[in-house]
Motif scaffolding. Structure first.
Motif, short mmCIF file in Angstrom:
data_model
loop_
_atom_site.label_atom_id
_atom_site.label_comp_id
_atom_site.label_asym_id
_atom_site.label_seq_id
_atom_site.Cartn_x
_atom_site.Cartn_y
_atom_site.Cartn_z
N ILE A 190 -22.03 1.89 -45.10
CA ILE A 190 -21.21 2.36 -43.99
C ILE A 190 -20.39 1.19 -43.47
O ILE A 190 -20.86 0.04 -43.48
N THR A 191 -19.15 1.44 -43.09
CA THR A 191 -18.28 0.40 -42.55
C THR A 191 -18.35 0.42 -41.03
O THR A 191 -18.20 1.47 -40.42
N ILE A 192 -18.59 -0.76 -40.46
CA ILE A 192 -18.58 -0.91 -39.00
C ILE A 192 -17.44 -1.85 -38.65
O ILE A 192 -17.43 -3.01 -39.08
N ASP A 193 -16.48 -1.36 -37.88
CA ASP A 193 -15.34 -2.18 -37.48
C ASP A 193 -15.44 -2.44 -35.98
O ASP A 193 -15.11 -1.58 -35.16
N PHE A 194 -15.89 -3.64 -35.64
CA PHE A 194 -16.06 -3.99 -34.23
C PHE A 194 -14.72 -4.13 -33.51
O PHE A 194 -14.69 -4.14 -32.28
N ASN A 195 -13.63 -4.20 -34.24
CA ASN A 195 -12.31 -4.18 -33.61
C ASN A 195 -12.05 -2.84 -32.92
O ASN A 195 -11.15 -2.75 -32.07
N TYR A 227 -3.58 -2.68 -41.98
CA TYR A 227 -4.80 -2.70 -41.17
C TYR A 227 -4.48 -3.02 -39.71
O TYR A 227 -4.94 -2.34 -38.79
N LEU A 228 -3.69 -4.06 -39.49
CA LEU A 228 -3.33 -4.43 -38.12
C LEU A 228 -2.59 -3.29 -37.43
O LEU A 228 -2.84 -2.99 -36.25
N ASP A 229 -1.69 -2.64 -38.15
CA ASP A 229 -0.93 -1.53 -37.59
C ASP A 229 -1.85 -0.38 -37.20
O ASP A 229 -1.67 0.25 -36.14
N LYS A 230 -2.85 -0.12 -38.05
CA LYS A 230 -3.79 0.97 -37.76
C LYS A 230 -4.58 0.70 -36.49
O LYS A 230 -4.73 1.60 -35.64
N TYR A 248 -6.31 -0.71 -59.79
CA TYR A 248 -6.27 0.33 -58.77
C TYR A 248 -6.89 -0.15 -57.47
O TYR A 248 -6.39 0.11 -56.38
N MET A 249 -7.97 -0.90 -57.59
CA MET A 249 -8.67 -1.39 -56.40
C MET A 249 -7.74 -2.25 -55.56
O MET A 249 -7.69 -2.14 -54.35
N PHE A 250 -6.97 -3.11 -56.23
CA PHE A 250 -6.09 -4.01 -55.49
C PHE A 250 -4.87 -3.27 -54.94
O PHE A 250 -4.41 -3.55 -53.84
N THR A 251 -4.33 -2.32 -55.69
CA THR A 251 -3.14 -1.63 -55.23
C THR A 251 -3.50 -0.62 -54.15
O THR A 251 -2.71 -0.36 -53.25
N ALA A 252 -4.71 -0.02 -54.24
CA ALA A 252 -5.09 1.00 -53.26
C ALA A 252 -5.67 0.39 -51.99
O ALA A 252 -5.77 1.05 -50.98
N ALA A 253 -6.07 -0.89 -52.08
CA ALA A 253 -6.67 -1.53 -50.91
C ALA A 253 -5.65 -1.61 -49.78
O ALA A 253 -4.46 -1.77 -50.01
N GLU A 254 -6.16 -1.51 -48.56
CA GLU A 254 -5.30 -1.57 -47.39
C GLU A 254 -4.77 -2.98 -47.20
O GLU A 254 -5.54 -3.95 -47.23
N SER A 255 -3.49 -3.11 -47.03
CA SER A 255 -2.90 -4.43 -46.82
C SER A 255 -3.25 -4.93 -45.42
O SER A 255 -3.52 -4.14 -44.53
N PRO A 256 -3.23 -6.26 -45.22
CA PRO A 256 -3.49 -6.80 -43.87
C PRO A 256 -2.54 -6.23 -42.82
O PRO A 256 -2.96 -5.95 -41.69
N GLU A 257 -1.29 -6.04 -43.19
CA GLU A 257 -0.31 -5.50 -42.25
C GLU A 257 -0.64 -4.07 -41.87
O GLU A 257 -0.55 -3.67 -40.70
N GLU A 293 -3.72 -1.32 -33.99
CA GLU A 293 -2.78 -1.30 -32.86
C GLU A 293 -2.48 0.14 -32.43
O GLU A 293 -2.43 0.44 -31.23
N LYS A 294 -2.32 1.02 -33.39
CA LYS A 294 -2.05 2.43 -33.06
C LYS A 294 -3.25 3.07 -32.37
O LYS A 294 -3.09 3.87 -31.44
N GLU A 295 -4.45 2.72 -32.83
CA GLU A 295 -5.65 3.26 -32.19
C GLU A 295 -5.77 2.75 -30.76
O GLU A 295 -6.14 3.50 -29.84
N ARG A 296 -5.44 1.49 -30.53
CA ARG A 296 -5.49 0.93 -29.18
C ARG A 296 -4.45 1.59 -28.27
O ARG A 296 -4.72 1.85 -27.09
N ASP A 297 -3.29 1.86 -28.83
CA ASP A 297 -2.25 2.54 -28.05
C ASP A 297 -2.71 3.96 -27.70
O ASP A 297 -2.47 4.43 -26.58
N ARG A 298 -3.37 4.60 -28.65
CA ARG A 298 -3.89 5.95 -28.39
C ARG A 298 -4.93 5.92 -27.27
O ARG A 298 -4.94 6.78 -26.39
N GLN A 299 -5.82 4.91 -27.30
CA GLN A 299 -6.83 4.77 -26.26
C GLN A 299 -6.18 4.59 -24.89
O GLN A 299 -6.59 5.21 -23.90
N PHE A 300 -5.17 3.71 -24.83
CA PHE A 300 -4.49 3.47 -23.57
C PHE A 300 -3.87 4.76 -23.03
O PHE A 300 -4.03 5.09 -21.84
#
Length: 205
Positions: A163-168, A32-35, A21-30, A37-44
């Motif tokens: 707590i998760t800190i995402d500097f991206n 994550y990148l999409d998420k 479950y941990m591996f299947t539920a984990a967010e894929s690299p793709e 990018e969408k947040e950056r587009d929202r900021q813009f």
């Protein structure tokens, strides 16, 4: 099969299921990148079009893009949450000389840049969700590639003691775009002696 063997087999099945479950539920690299990018587009779009944007109308007309570092998952860290037992109210200085009151809630401790880092998490006195925190920091890129007054991240507790800190997701305060705004200055505890090559870069007019 003995009862003890049945129990061991059952435990093994549960462990394997949990790992699967941990591996299947984990967010894929793709994903994550999409998420990000969408947040950056929202900021813009917010900075470019929103009525509450810090940009003047003249700035908006010439505003084409926000400048970010390349997305780097190594700057997404899981931090240990260290509560502050004797929580105090801190008057955080703003860029216009006034102050804003926050609660000194806890520290986030994590490994990054070859060292252990510890950052102070603040909580607004008006915050209704006790799992949400405000993180203002400066680092070795500040006043060079990023805004000299530091950057911000909105973080949320996602574990009992973590707590998760995402500097991206680090973003500029409003005063990076318009000096007429007053913005919290990062506390001394959050002046990092490593370069955070992630998140938003300085705004170029």
């Amino acid at each position: 099969m003995k009862a003890s063997q049945v129990i061991l087999v059952a435990i093994g099945v549960v462990v394997l299921a949990a790992v699967g479950y941990m591996f299947t539920a984990a967010e894929s690299p793709e994903a994550y990148l999409d998420k990000i990018e969408k947040e950056r587009d929202r900021q813009f779009k917010y900075i470019r079009y929103n009525i509450e944007s810090p940009l003047t109308e003249e700035q908006k007309r010439n505003f084409k893009t926000l400048d970010f570092y390349e997305i780097d998952p190594t700057y997404k860290v899981k931090a240990r949450l260290i509560p502050i037992e004797d929580k105090k109210v801190r008057e955080v200085p703003l860029t216009d000389g006034s102050v804003q009151r926050y609660i000194e809630h806890s520290y986030a401790e994590f490994e990054l840049g070859g060292k252990t880092n510890k950052l102070l998490l603040l909580q607004s006195k008006e915050e209704t969700d006790m799992r949400n925190f405000f993180l203002a920091f400066a680092d070795e890129t500040s006043a060079r590639e990023t805004y000299g007054g530091g950057r911000y991240i909105n973080v949320r507790q996602d574990g009992k003691n973590s707590i998760t800190i995402d500097f991206n997701l680090a973003y500029n305060p409003y005063c990076a775009y318009n000096p007429d705004y007053a913005c919290p200055i990062p506390p001394k505890e959050n002046l990092m002696d490593i370069a955070i090559l992630a998140g938003e870069k300085n705004y170029s007019k």
